[in-house]
Write an enzyme that holds these catalytic residues in place. Structure first.
Site, short mmCIF file in Angstrom:
data_model
loop_
_atom_site.label_atom_id
_atom_site.label_comp_id
_atom_site.label_asym_id
_atom_site.label_seq_id
_atom_site.Cartn_x
_atom_site.Cartn_y
_atom_site.Cartn_z
N SER A 183 0.83 -1.21 0.00
CA SER A 183 0.00 0.00 0.00
C SER A 183 0.87 1.25 0.00
O SER A 183 1.66 1.46 -0.90
CB SER A 183 -0.95 -0.03 1.19
N ASP A 222 -5.71 2.36 -4.05
CA ASP A 222 -6.96 2.20 -3.32
C ASP A 222 -7.28 3.43 -2.46
O ASP A 222 -8.39 3.57 -1.95
CB ASP A 222 -6.98 0.92 -2.48
#
Length: 554
Positions: free
Chosen positions: A141, A292
């Site tokens: 991430s 995301d």
């Protein structure tokens, strides 16, 4: 097995990866304990850690071990279908994706592997599209370049819930020797070609609420990550004036042209804002490496303002509900999802539109799980969490910055037609519902001793709720015990068990203590509501400073 025995066991492996062997030989005793003293475990974001040698690091052997555990879980529970696999721009991500596919193949499980790096939401989408048994996303991430990780997904396209994650962990723990895990490359491994991009993007386009004129220049950066092809293509195809920030459009595991890979940090915007100034672009959009999460900077009153994740989610939800209502499309039985560390503004707005709000813990897997449970009760309308993640339509079951960019591009141009910026629009919302402000303080605790220190902190505050001057404590949640304490009465909480504490005070004021599930840090979240933003900010930061002093003294 002790950490020294684990070290010796790895050292004795004849076919150990040469790079890892060199690293292993160079370790001192303290480092040996650090990398072998424990094994990587699943947190809110799956498996995540520093790259390197050892059972407490991300490498081909820990990836193989995790995948074998996942494969055994799938087979033991008779879950039909293949496994979708995607990966980001980080060091060894593509290699780890291939390793995972080969472990699955050796277990007789097929896989659909993206040919090139793709966003996390596209992995979730592939799980649902191909009716897979699960999914694997190789990513860390927004973490620094020295990290990588492994997110595991269930057949609904959501990250594994704690119960299923524990089952996978049980299977992983039964793998005695990571060096004896079989890998095979055969026709069970299939590759997803570029045609899937249009299939997914056509779904994204269905979230459009208004056809708007598109005069606003939007600078976009993927921070060297997976949004680099997908998001500019989407915006250009739809006629938006997107200006990619070229130095950060390269897939680069070293993040060479950015000071941060995290849209929550102002350093991530330095280059893109500088470019925006050159071309007079009033909006900058930045997605994290696995696309995301979305961060936004807005030009207003002579300077660029960074919006928080809470503010962006507030804008999205308010716009969606007002437009659906204006178009007589607002469902009477729909659901909005949020978390217990996200702004109370989400619940306030949704309630004003008579929409049911369900609150869960941090981690979009919990929102995905609720969406699955409620799919026959009413439509999904919106979900969000404070850490810059939202989901507008649930053909994906994880945070989706591609959807967020597309919706915010529409909103930016919609408010521009009214002579407004997003800051003006946000202020309208505050004037309607009150001035909500939130802040997160993080305390780093490196190494094995850091876990003990975080647990000690949590035990302290579990026994000693923080006192806030002029604010009466009304109730608190001890989520690991699934109990709310209010007026001397205990009630049952319908949350997954987690080492989280939340305290409720007067005037919509709250504090949450939460050890991160993916990083060695204790997060302290604070929120309040006041008559002005200035008053709300002053109060929250004064309270945060007091808590910092307490924590430093413990």
């Amino acid at each position: 097995m002790s950490y020294l025995k684990k070290y010796q066991f790895w050292l004795n492996q004849k076919d150990l990866d040469p790079t890892l062997l060199n690293e292993l030989i160079s370790l001192n005793e303290e480092q040996i304990e650090e990398v072998f003293g424990t094994d990587l475990s699943f947190g809110t974001g799956g498996l995540r850690g520093l790259l390197g040698v050892g059972s407490n690091r991300v490498n081909i052997y820990t990836i193989r071990k995790a995948t074998l555990g996942f494969a055994r879980y799938i087979k033991k529970n008779h879950i039909p279908g293949n496994v979708a696999i995607a990966y980001d721009n980080r060091h060894f991500s593509k290699e780890f994706a291939k390793e995972a596919a080969m472990v699955l193949a050796a277990q007789g499980i097929g896989s659909y592997v993206y040919q090139d790096l793709r966003p996390t939401p596209m992995l979730s989408y592939a799980v649902r599209y191909f009716k897979c048994a699960g999914g694997i996303m190789i990513t860390a991430s927004h973490n620094p370049k020295s990290y990588n990780g492994y997110k595991a997904y269930d057949q609904t396209g959501a990250q594994l819930n704690p119960k299923d994650a524990d089952r996978v962990i049980d299977e992983i723990n039964q793998v005695d020797n990571p060096f004896e895990i079989e890998t095979i490359e055969n026709d069970l491994i299939q590759y997803i070609d570029l045609s899937m991009d249009d299939v997914y993007l056509n779904e994204v386009k269905t979230i459009q609420l208004n056809k708007v004129d598109k005069p606003v220049k939007i600078v976009y950066s993927p921070l060297h990550g997976t949004g680099k092809d997908i998001i500019p293509k989407l915006l250009k195809d739809e006629g938006y004036l997107v200006y990619p920030y070229t130095p950060q459009m390269i897939a680069d595991p070293n993040f060479s042209n950015t000071d941060s890979s995290n849209p929550e940090e102002k350093e991530a915007y330095i280059g893109s804002i500088s470019y925006a100034k050159e071309i007079n672009a009033p909006v900058v959009m930045v997605t994290d490496p696995d696309a995301d999460r979305l961060g936004i900077a807005v030009y207003h009153d002579g300077e660029y303002h960074l919006l928080s994740g809470n503010q962006t989610a507030t804008i999205e939800l308010y716009y969606i509900l007002t437009q659906l209502k204006a178009q007589n499309k607002l469902p009477k039985n729909g659901f909005v999802y949020t978390t217990n560390v996200t702004t109370d503004m989400i619940k306030t707005i949704a309630t004003d539109f008579n929409i049911e709000v369900q609150t869960t813990l941090t981690g979009f897997k919990f929102i995905g799980e609720l969406a699955e449970l409620n799919q026959d009760k009413g439509p999904y309308i919106f979900g969000c969490e404070e850490s810059y993640g939202s989901l507008i339509k649930d053909f994906v079951r994880d945070k989706d910055a591609v959807q967020a960019v597309y919706m915010l591009a529409e909103i930016v141009n919609y408010v521009d037609a009214k002579g407004q910026t997003l800051i003006d629009y946000l202020d309208e919302i505050y004037q309607t519902y009150g001035y909500y402000y939130e802040y997160t303080a993080s305390f780093m605790f490196q190494g094995l001793s850091g876990i003990e220190k975080m647990n000690q902190m949590m035990d302290h505050y579990r026994k000693n709720p923080p006192q806030i001057e002029s604010k009466k404590l009304l109730a608190y949640d001890d989520i690991i015990s699934s109990i709310r304490f209010e007026n001397g009465v205990e009630t049952k909480l319908d949350y997954p068990k987690s080492n989280v504490l939340k305290y409720y005070y007067e005037d919509n004021t709250w504090i949450v203590f939460r050890p991160s599930g993916t990083e060695p840090k204790l997060k302290v979240y604070l929120g309040t509501k006041d008559q002005s933003m200035e008053k709300a900010k002053t109060f929250v930061h004064q309270t945060s400073d007091q808590l910092k002093k307490q924590i430093d003294a413990l």
